[in-house]
Structure formats: structure tokens, C-alpha cells
Design an enzyme around this catalytic site. Sequence first.
Site, PDB file in Angstrom:
ATOM      1  N   GLU A 342       0.897  -1.248   0.032  1.00 47.51           N
ATOM      2  CA  GLU A 342       0.048   0.131  -0.225  1.00 47.51           C
ATOM      3  C   GLU A 342       0.756   1.373  -0.163  1.00 47.51           C
ATOM      4  OE1 GLU A 342      -3.995  -1.405   2.485  1.00 47.51           O
ATOM      5  OE2 GLU A 342      -2.241  -0.867   3.461  1.00 47.51           O
TER       6      GLU A 342
HETATM    7  C1  TNX Z   1      -4.478  -3.610   4.844  1.00 49.33           C
HETATM    8  S1  TNX Z   1      -3.059  -5.778   3.829  1.00 49.33           S
HETATM    9  C2  TNX Z   1      -3.034  -3.595   5.437  1.00 49.33           C
HETATM   10  C3  TNX Z   1      -2.797  -3.136   6.750  1.00 49.33           C
HETATM   11  C4  TNX Z   1      -4.213  -2.747   7.600  1.00 49.33           C
HETATM   12  C5  TNX Z   1      -5.063  -4.021   7.283  1.00 49.33           C
HETATM   13  C6  TNX Z   1      -6.261  -3.995   8.098  1.00 49.33           C
HETATM   14  C7  TNX Z   1      -1.891  -5.111   4.144  1.00 49.33           C
HETATM   15  C8  TNX Z   1      -0.672  -5.759   3.646  1.00 49.33           C
HETATM   16  N1  TNX Z   1      -1.942  -3.936   4.697  1.00 49.33           N
HETATM   17  O1  TNX Z   1      -1.975  -1.780   6.737  1.00 49.33           O
HETATM   18  O2  TNX Z   1      -3.908  -2.823   9.059  1.00 49.33           O
HETATM   19  O3  TNX Z   1      -5.651  -3.853   5.696  1.00 49.33           O
HETATM   20  O4  TNX Z   1      -7.205  -4.984   7.709  1.00 49.33           O
END
Ligand code: TNX
Length: 531
Positions: A342
Site C-alpha cells: 500500500e
Molecule cells: C491492509 S493488507 C493492510 C494493513 C491494515 C489492514 C487492515 C496489508 C498488507 N495492509 O495496513 O492494517 O489492511 O485489515
Amino acid sequence: MAILVRSALSAVVALAVTALMPATAAPAAPPPARTVLAPVALGDVVPAPVSVTPSAATFTLTSSTVIFADPSLAGSAQAGGYLAGALRPATGFSLPVFPPPYGLATAAGIFLLHGSQTGEAYQLDVAAQTVVITAGTSAGLFAGIQTLRQLLPAAIDSPTRQALTWTIPGGRITDAPRFAYRGAMLDVARHFFTVAQVERYIDQIARYKVNYLHLHLADDQGWRIEITSWPRLATYGGSTAVGGDSGGYYTQAQYGEIVRYAQARSVTVVPEIDLPGHTNAALASYPELNCDGVAPPLYTGIGVGFSSLCVSKPITYQFVEDVIRELAAITPGPYLHIGGDEAHSTPESDYLQFLHAVLPLVGKYGKTADGWHDYLKAAPAAGAVGEYWGFGGPDASVAAAAQAGSRIVMAPANRAYLDMKYDANCPLGLSWAGYTEVRDAYEWDPATYVGGVPASAVSGVEAPLWSETIRTSADIEYMAFPRLPAIAELGWSAPSVLGWPSFQRRLALQGPRWRAQGVNFYPSPQVPWPA
Ligand code: TNX
């Protein structure tokens, strides 16, 4: 030669045990006040063993039971000590641990022996006078010990002495894992959990043969590990948490304590520092890490994708190298997780440039790179691990990386994310990947979940628990149980022994064990919990 000596000793022990069996008759009759329950059925264990052959015999643990640990197997005495420690509180028995052949005259006992198995494979043989766990490594003994614990009545998990007859069902279990990597991830960044809380979770996951604990040590809301060359990361960047809750961090000594506690339970710690996004806590601690030289305020919300290290500044790479060097030095396990997910505010070309500079640093300090699957587009060296967090179906980038030699750990958000709500009424958790009931967590195949990724590239599974809404151990447990055992079974058990009706029944039997341990859990309506 060494091997010959070892197997000869095991054979001698086995012979000695057999020879002694007729001489030892039945164990002393239990005092009448003890409640006698029907023994657990051999094989009523999570994760399901590969092969189970019951017999009519039963073994009874008594105040004179001893544990024999084969000294030719490194770690057997520690495994014996762990087993004794697990069984002492509820039984009140002393369960001394001896190396054989000394003490064999006392006969009836539990034997931890060195066999020809490889890795985590083990064999468990339960007869009237003896329980024998045979393995080729201490990890194998450990796996057998976790099976053995579940073959005792649920009250064995009580912290106080219980007046029961401690029966173990007879027969043979032969067992080995399907996948080498079976992980649980705990996000200690969004909310901080103390060393004692992490150790409590390690004890819980180890019961289900989970062998990796991935600690998400840094994110926008908190930096949780002391880095001596950049001290403000922890002292300032770790000072808060989501919602303004109190923060915290582990000193390197405390981190070492967690690592050793895990090791003693056959669990390897995988530390994660999420880069180049998810870095607000670092950016707030050191203005020079920001492109404009201005530190942002600390962040206590639950947004993602707004922060990025400054890819064009040389000091960024000095920072990252210092962090990787210090973390590698205190981490005995093979993996160092660099996040990579992300990074919405890092332009694609910057993201690739950053990772191409950082990936060699992981190798430089002797570690194998691990990261969320997003980072596979930077084409890490063969053998690097990518943790898949999508929803399944085809994924060209992950498939290409797998074909080029990356190893894939399956942690699909709609199946394995322990922070997803069970249903609309769930008081904790998020729902961006949907609701995940126990059956959803169980009924999928890690080997075929992502199109284009061959089964041979899948090294295992992981169950991540993000902690935006999770603040206490009771919260952790409510979300992890009963779904963590579902993911653990997918990681350990052979496809031929998987199946919802069987799992549902075996999982139900864990309820009384969790109650005895004081472990919180979600009483899913999908599971026929005993009254
Ligand atoms: C996505 S999936 C994230 C996290 C969040 C989570 C909450 C991923 C690799 N990153 O930063 O905490 O969703 O469900």
C-alpha cells in the site's frame, strides 16, 4: 558413526522399555476421588494428523510418571521440560525429566526418542505403560508434544490442580506437515502489546503447530523496536497508538526475550519494518527523512497509504541500512520482512528504485527478504518470500515472481485475515475484505488459491491479525479463536484428511480447552460446542 551411535541408543532404550513392560504391571490405582472421563479419541486433534491407528490400550499419567529425553537428540531435554511444565499445573505431578537409560527401572513413562524422521515429522505410540514420541529433530518432538497434550482431557489445560484420571488413548499417530511455513502475524504497531502479551499468544499459536510469528513492528501509528542508531524512532515514534491509546516499544533486550521464548516453543520470529509507505512514525521522529525536511505530527487514525520515505535522499538509505543491520543482528531466524504494501503515495518508479536499493541490504546482513506481495513487482532474488494478501484468482505479477523462484506464503485477506469481522454483529474488527466465518477461513486451498502460482511455489500460510480495533489479549483471542486453528490446519494437514465436518467436530473439542486455559474465543454458531 554418530548416527549409528544415536540409533543404537534409541534401539537400546526401546528394547529396555519393552523388556521392562511385563515387570511394571498396572500403574497404582488412582485415588477414588478422581473423576474418570472417557478418553479422548485418538486423532481428535487440530491440526488433523496424517495417519491415526487407534488401539484398545490406554495410558494413564500418574504421580510416578517420568519423562525420558534421549540425549542423542539436541533439544530433547528442553522439549521434555516444556512437556512437564505443560502437564504439571493441572495434574500436580512432578514429572521429572531424565535422560535414558538412567531411571528406566521406574518404567512407566513418556519417552522422547531420536528417530529417522526428518524435519517436523514425528511418530506417537501410546501403549498401556509407555508413550513414545519419536522424531529426528526437536521441532518434530515439539509437534508430537502438542498432539499429546490434546489427547489428554481438556482439564489438562487448567492452571490449577484437577482431580481427574489422566488417560491418553492408545495407538499410533504418524504425522508430518504439508507446508514448511505456518505463520501468525501480530500487528504490534497500531496497538502495542507487551512482552507478556506476545508470549501468551506464542503459547497459544504453538499448540496448533504454527511455527512462525511475524511481528509487524512499525507502521504509521507506532515504531515498536529500539534502534540504537536512531533512538527517537522508539522513544518518540513509539509513544502513541491508534485512537491516542498508550504506545510502547521493545528494547532490543526485550525483543531478544520474545525471540528466545518463541524458539523454546519451536516458533521462529519474522520481524517486519514496513517500507517505504506505512512510515509516518519514522517520518515524525526524524525531519531529515522527509523530502521537505519537515516532520509530520504523530498519527493515531486508521488511514493507510498516505506516508512515504523520501526515495531521492541518500540519508533514507543510511536509515534503512542501519535499521536492517540492527534488526538482522538480533534476529536468528532467516527472514526479514520489509513490508512494501500500500505505498500509494510513492510513485511507481520511486517504489521500484527504492526496493532495488533496499533488497540487496537484506542479503548483505545475511537475511532472506520477505514482504507483502506488492513488492514482488521489484523482482527480488530467487528464494525471496512474498506474502499474498489478495482475494484469490489470477494474479500475473505474483505468478511471474513465483515462476522466477519467489516463495509464496498465502494470507488471503478474505480467508486468513483474523481482523475481519465474523459477521455484522462482531464488536471488533474491520470488514473491507468481507465477513469471515470459521468455515470461510477453513474451506480454501493454499496450493491453488492464486491462479498461475504453482503448488510447488507455495511455502505455506499465514494468519495476520491487524490491530486497529484490537487493544487487549482478550481481543486478540476473540479474533484468533477459532479461526487461527483453521489456517493452522490448512498449513499442516494433508489434503486427504481435511474436511469441514471433521474439522467442525474436532474444533468443537477445543472450546473446553480454551475455557480451561482462560482463552477468550468467539463461540461461532457454525461449531457444535459441547455444553
Ligand atoms: C491492509 S493488507 C493492510 C494493513 C491494515 C489492514 C487492515 C496489508 C498488507 N495492509 O495496513 O492494517 O489492511 O485489515
